[in-house]
Design a protein around this motif. Structure first.
Motif, PDB file in Angstrom:
ATOM      1  N   SER A  71      24.722 -19.130  37.163  1.00  0.00           N
ATOM      2  CA  SER A  71      23.563 -18.559  37.864  1.00  0.00           C
ATOM      3  C   SER A  71      22.236 -19.239  37.554  1.00  0.00           C
ATOM      4  O   SER A  71      21.185 -18.624  37.627  1.00  0.00           O
ATOM      5  N   GLY A  72      22.286 -20.528  37.176  1.00  0.00           N
ATOM      6  CA  GLY A  72      21.041 -21.242  36.874  1.00  0.00           C
ATOM      7  C   GLY A  72      20.746 -21.334  35.387  1.00  0.00           C
ATOM      8  O   GLY A  72      19.737 -21.899  34.987  1.00  0.00           O
ATOM      9  N   ALA A  73      21.641 -20.795  34.553  1.00  0.00           N
ATOM     10  CA  ALA A  73      21.448 -20.903  33.095  1.00  0.00           C
ATOM     11  C   ALA A  73      21.716 -22.332  32.614  1.00  0.00           C
ATOM     12  O   ALA A  73      21.327 -22.689  31.507  1.00  0.00           O
ATOM     13  N   ALA A  74      22.375 -23.134  33.439  1.00  0.00           N
ATOM     14  CA  ALA A  74      22.598 -24.537  33.089  1.00  0.00           C
ATOM     15  C   ALA A  74      22.353 -25.405  34.325  1.00  0.00           C
ATOM     16  O   ALA A  74      22.405 -24.920  35.462  1.00  0.00           O
ATOM     17  N   GLU A  88      20.530 -26.161  29.139  1.00  0.00           N
ATOM     18  CA  GLU A  88      21.400 -24.980  29.168  1.00  0.00           C
ATOM     19  C   GLU A  88      20.760 -23.886  28.319  1.00  0.00           C
ATOM     20  O   GLU A  88      20.460 -24.111  27.148  1.00  0.00           O
ATOM     21  N   GLU A  89      20.534 -22.747  28.931  1.00  0.00           N
ATOM     22  CA  GLU A  89      19.975 -21.600  28.213  1.00  0.00           C
ATOM     23  C   GLU A  89      21.151 -20.821  27.637  1.00  0.00           C
ATOM     24  O   GLU A  89      21.581 -19.804  28.175  1.00  0.00           O
ATOM     25  N   ARG A  90      21.674 -21.318  26.514  1.00  0.00           N
ATOM     26  CA  ARG A  90      22.898 -20.736  25.941  1.00  0.00           C
ATOM     27  C   ARG A  90      22.673 -19.402  25.270  1.00  0.00           C
ATOM     28  O   ARG A  90      21.651 -19.186  24.621  1.00  0.00           O
ATOM     29  N   LEU A  91      23.658 -18.547  25.385  1.00  0.00           N
ATOM     30  CA  LEU A  91      23.676 -17.297  24.624  1.00  0.00           C
ATOM     31  C   LEU A  91      24.431 -17.583  23.322  1.00  0.00           C
ATOM     32  O   LEU A  91      25.459 -18.265  23.345  1.00  0.00           O
ATOM     33  N   SER A  92      23.921 -17.080  22.204  1.00  0.00           N
ATOM     34  CA  SER A  92      24.623 -17.291  20.937  1.00  0.00           C
ATOM     35  C   SER A  92      25.886 -16.420  20.916  1.00  0.00           C
ATOM     36  O   SER A  92      26.029 -15.476  21.706  1.00  0.00           O
ATOM     37  N   GLU A  93      26.788 -16.717  19.978  1.00  0.00           N
ATOM     38  CA  GLU A  93      28.004 -15.902  19.819  1.00  0.00           C
ATOM     39  C   GLU A  93      27.626 -14.444  19.564  1.00  0.00           C
ATOM     40  O   GLU A  93      28.258 -13.520  20.064  1.00  0.00           O
ATOM     41  N   LYS A  94      26.575 -14.268  18.754  1.00  0.00           N
ATOM     42  CA  LYS A  94      26.163 -12.918  18.412  1.00  0.00           C
ATOM     43  C   LYS A  94      25.643 -12.181  19.660  1.00  0.00           C
ATOM     44  O   LYS A  94      25.970 -11.019  19.892  1.00  0.00           O
ATOM     45  N   VAL A 186      16.583 -15.475  33.187  1.00  0.00           N
ATOM     46  CA  VAL A 186      17.421 -16.546  33.737  1.00  0.00           C
ATOM     47  C   VAL A 186      18.237 -15.994  34.900  1.00  0.00           C
ATOM     48  O   VAL A 186      19.061 -15.102  34.723  1.00  0.00           O
ATOM     49  N   ASP A 187      17.960 -16.488  36.076  1.00  0.00           N
ATOM     50  CA  ASP A 187      18.693 -16.067  37.277  1.00  0.00           C
ATOM     51  C   ASP A 187      18.577 -17.199  38.302  1.00  0.00           C
ATOM     52  O   ASP A 187      18.119 -18.293  37.972  1.00  0.00           O
TER      53      ASP A 187
END
Ligand SMILES: [Mg+2]
Length: 249
Positions: A71-74, A88-94, A186-187
């Motif tokens: 969705s545009g995060a990368a 890339e607007e990565r989400l951490s594992e946590k 992020v969208d």
């Protein structure tokens, strides 16, 4: 011809999770010969390669093609024979774990998804920049998916509750049975802005084509930008529209 044409993928260029038809692949490569084309969708990069890139004719002008998974995060572009990541607007594992816990809680509270029952593939998928909840599983047959939430009511209920549980993230409707969670802000609008910045064009010089531009649809976010929009009813409709763009050259 617009300086940039941005397509939604599922329901716009192809049927949900299906490859482009040969006809669509040829039309897209004709567009690539004349202008920049971007594809933005909730899937991860491998899904884009499978559905779009591998279907294109071998002489397609890939350096004019831009891929925006999750969705545009990368954002990826073709350079030196490779898909290179622009960001890339990565989400951490946590963060992904927090999101998964909220998804399970929302499923239980709404009673809409029973995790104890088997389905078609994984229900919760961590895609780097996004966590996706698929009510019937990633590999559910299309007929089943179409029956699940024809009026959007189930997805809206899940989205509303998840947004309340996850105020530090963005929660959007993904596909016809899915909810996507990304970093806050992020969208698809974020992706559209990043594209226009990268090419130094104004948003109004770009055109966005999608099948869910209506209120509550997964293309609605692009109205936060100034891009031109074209609403379509499905790939057949998109095909006619691309043909009209090509005729205008
Ligand atoms: Mg769509």
């Amino acid at each position: 011809m617009p300086k940039l044409i941005i397509f939604d993928l599922d329901g716009t260029l192809a049927e949900s999770k299906q490859p482009l038809t040969d006809e669509m692949a040829v039309l897209l490569s004709q567009l690539l010969a004349h202008t920049r084309v971007a594809v933005i969708s909730g899937g991860a990069l491998p899904q884009f390669l499978k559905q779009v890139v591998r279907q294109l004719p071998s002489d397609a002008h890939l350096s004019n093609l831009y891929l925006l998974p999750t969705s545009g995060a990368a954002f990826y572009e073709w350079k030196q024979d490779n898909w290179n990541k622009v960001y890339e607007e990565r989400l951490s594992e946590k963060e992904a774990q927090t999101i998964e816990a909220a998804m399970r809680a929302a499923a239980a509270k709404t009673g809409l998804i029973d995790f104890s029952k088997p389905v078609w593939g994984e229900r919760i998928e961590y895609r780097g920049g996004q966590v996706t909840l698929s009510a019937l599983g990633q590999k559910a047959p299309m007929e089943e998916k179409k029956k699940w939430d024809p009026d959007h009511a189930k997805r809206h209920a899940l989205q509303e509750l998840l947004a309340a549980l996850l105020p530090e993230f963005s929660v959007g409707i993904g596909g016809i049975t899915s909810i996507d969670v990304t970093k806050r802000g992020v969208d698809k609008a974020y992706g559209v802005r990043k594209l226009c910045e990268r090419f130094g064009i104004s948003e109004s010089e770009a055109l966005y084509i999608g099948d869910e531009l209506r209120a509550g649809g997964n293309d609605e976010a692009v109205y936060k930008t100034n891009v031109e929009t074209k609403s379509v009813n499905g790939p057949a409709d998109t095909k006619v529209f691309i043909e009209s763009l090509l005729e205008s050259i």
